[in-house]
Design a protein around this motif. Structure first.
Motif, short mmCIF file in Angstrom:
data_model
loop_
_atom_site.label_atom_id
_atom_site.label_comp_id
_atom_site.label_asym_id
_atom_site.label_seq_id
_atom_site.Cartn_x
_atom_site.Cartn_y
_atom_site.Cartn_z
N PRO A 1 0.83 -1.21 0.00
CA PRO A 1 0.00 0.00 0.00
C PRO A 1 0.86 1.26 0.00
O PRO A 1 1.96 1.27 0.55
N PHE A 2 0.39 2.29 -0.62
CA PHE A 2 1.06 3.57 -0.82
C PHE A 2 2.15 3.47 -1.88
O PHE A 2 2.19 4.30 -2.78
N LEU B 1 0.84 3.09 -5.37
CA LEU B 1 0.25 4.29 -5.99
C LEU B 1 1.12 4.83 -7.12
O LEU B 1 0.63 5.45 -8.05
N SER C 1 -1.91 2.75 -9.84
CA SER C 1 -3.03 3.50 -9.27
C SER C 1 -3.91 4.13 -10.35
O SER C 1 -4.66 5.07 -10.07
N VAL D 1 -3.82 9.98 4.81
CA VAL D 1 -3.28 8.62 4.95
C VAL D 1 -4.35 7.59 4.61
O VAL D 1 -4.10 6.61 3.88
N GLY E 1 -4.95 7.55 0.88
CA GLY E 1 -3.86 6.89 0.17
C GLY E 1 -3.95 5.38 0.27
O GLY E 1 -3.69 4.67 -0.71
N PHE E 2 -4.36 4.90 1.45
CA PHE E 2 -4.49 3.44 1.61
C PHE E 2 -5.64 2.91 0.76
O PHE E 2 -5.51 1.87 0.09
N SER F 1 -4.90 2.58 -2.76
CA SER F 1 -3.95 1.50 -3.04
C SER F 1 -4.63 0.16 -3.19
O SER F 1 -3.95 -0.88 -3.21
#
Length: 335
Positions: A94-95, A98, A102, A293, A296-297, A300
């Motif tokens: 994750p992240f 991206l 993504s 945050v 962003g997760f 992902s």
């Protein structure tokens, strides 16, 4: 020291000015004009209130390009970290993913930004009760929306048409079904014309249009649908109080997600953001970082299927399926 560096940069840019003037206006580098002697400050004063959205669109478009590139060279790039014993590459975390995978989330951002941008000026008219200006704005926007979206797509399809005729497509390397080269030019034109007509179809609400001559233009057809929904929503909420508008738009967004219309939901949420943002000054909040945050997760999320073994996503898929039993990956990505 800093002022000396600034002067040297300015003098260097000034020396380039005579050469720039020899170029056509469209080919002149814009950054040199912006950096030259206070023009940057003047340019900032002239910027539209929504100019920062262009930067978001540009970043999202760049990540979509990276996604398509990585998708073609890494056939398991869409799988989440830990889904199978083959999926423990660090780029799938994750992240981190991206940066490489993504594209689907970035398309969702496109649609939210479009809803926000299309509603920004009309929301001002609604809040100030200028209904004549609102009607004029929406009427003009509807007329201009179709050519703005479809003419670039048409141009791309024309280029693809000639690439097919000249035999530049290699069937072995195509991710999508290979483009068919017809026996004669007239047959190819007939096939091309009937294919591109689908781009402007405003009635295909329940499926995505993938044209044979340029499949990636599917987002422009969705943009057309979403734009029409935005204009209808703006007319509907024009006479409502602000609180009622907010409740309706959030409720409509949730309803569209539940009814598996994720694209419409994203545009509706963009309209809500435009109305919510109206009249507010830029400010920071303690929630900004946690929400960034979390966002962003969620962006992902794995692409291929309900990946129960992917890091953190098995529980999320199960939770969402309780509320949206028939929701596919597109609906969950939109959330």
């Amino acid at each position: 020291m800093k002022s000396k560096s600034r002067r040297s940069t300015s003098s260097w840019l000034q020396s380039l000015e005579p050469y720039e003037k020899r170029l056509p206006v469209d080919l002149r580098p814009e950054f040199t004009v912006m950096l030259r002697s206070d023009s940057l400050l003047k340019r900032r004063d002239d910027l539209r209130p929504t100019a920062y959205l262009d930067g978001i669109r540009g970043l999202a478009a760049f990540l979509v390009v990276i996604h398509h590139w990585s998708d073609n060279v890494h056939n398991r790039g869409n799988y989440g970290y830990g889904q199978t014993p083959e999926d423990y590459d660090w780029v799938k975390l994750p992240f981190v993913r991206l940066l490489f995978s993504s594209g689907h989330s970035m398309v969702c951002i496109f649609f939210i930004v479009s809803g926000f941008a299309l509603a920004y000026r009309p929301i001002d008219y609604i809040n100030t009760r200028r209904y004549d200006a609102l009607l004029k704005n929406i009427s003009s926007s509807i007329v201009r929306r179709l050519p703005r979206l479809m003419l670039p797509a048409l141009a791309i399809c024309v280029v693809t048409f000639w690439l097919i005729r000249f035999g530049f497509y290699d069937k072995r390397l195509m991710y999508f079904p290979a483009f068919e080269r017809k026996a004669t030019l007239l047959e190819q034109i007939y096939d091309w014309w009937h294919d591109v007509l689908y781009l402007a179809d405003p009635y295909s609400w329940d499926f995505v249009i993938w044209t044979k001559y340029q499949p990636h233009t599917w987002t422009l057809n969705v943009e057309l649908h979403g734009s029409l929904w935005v204009y209808m929503m703006l007319i509907f909420i024009a006479r409502l109080r602000k609180d009622a508008r907010h409740y309706f738009l959030l409720g409509w967004t949730a309803y569209c997600v539940y009814r598996l219309k994720p694209w419409v939901a994203l545009f509706a949420f963009g309209v809500w953001m435009a109305d919510h943002q109206y009249g507010r000054e830029e400010e920071t909040s303690l929630w900004d970082t946690p929400m960034l945050v979390l966002g962003g997760f969620l962006m992902s999320c794995p692409v291929d299927g309900h990946q129960a073994n992917a890091l953190g996503w098995g529980y999320i898929w199960k939770f969402l399926e309780l509320w949206i039993p028939d929701g596919g990956k597109t609906t969950f990505q939109a959330i």
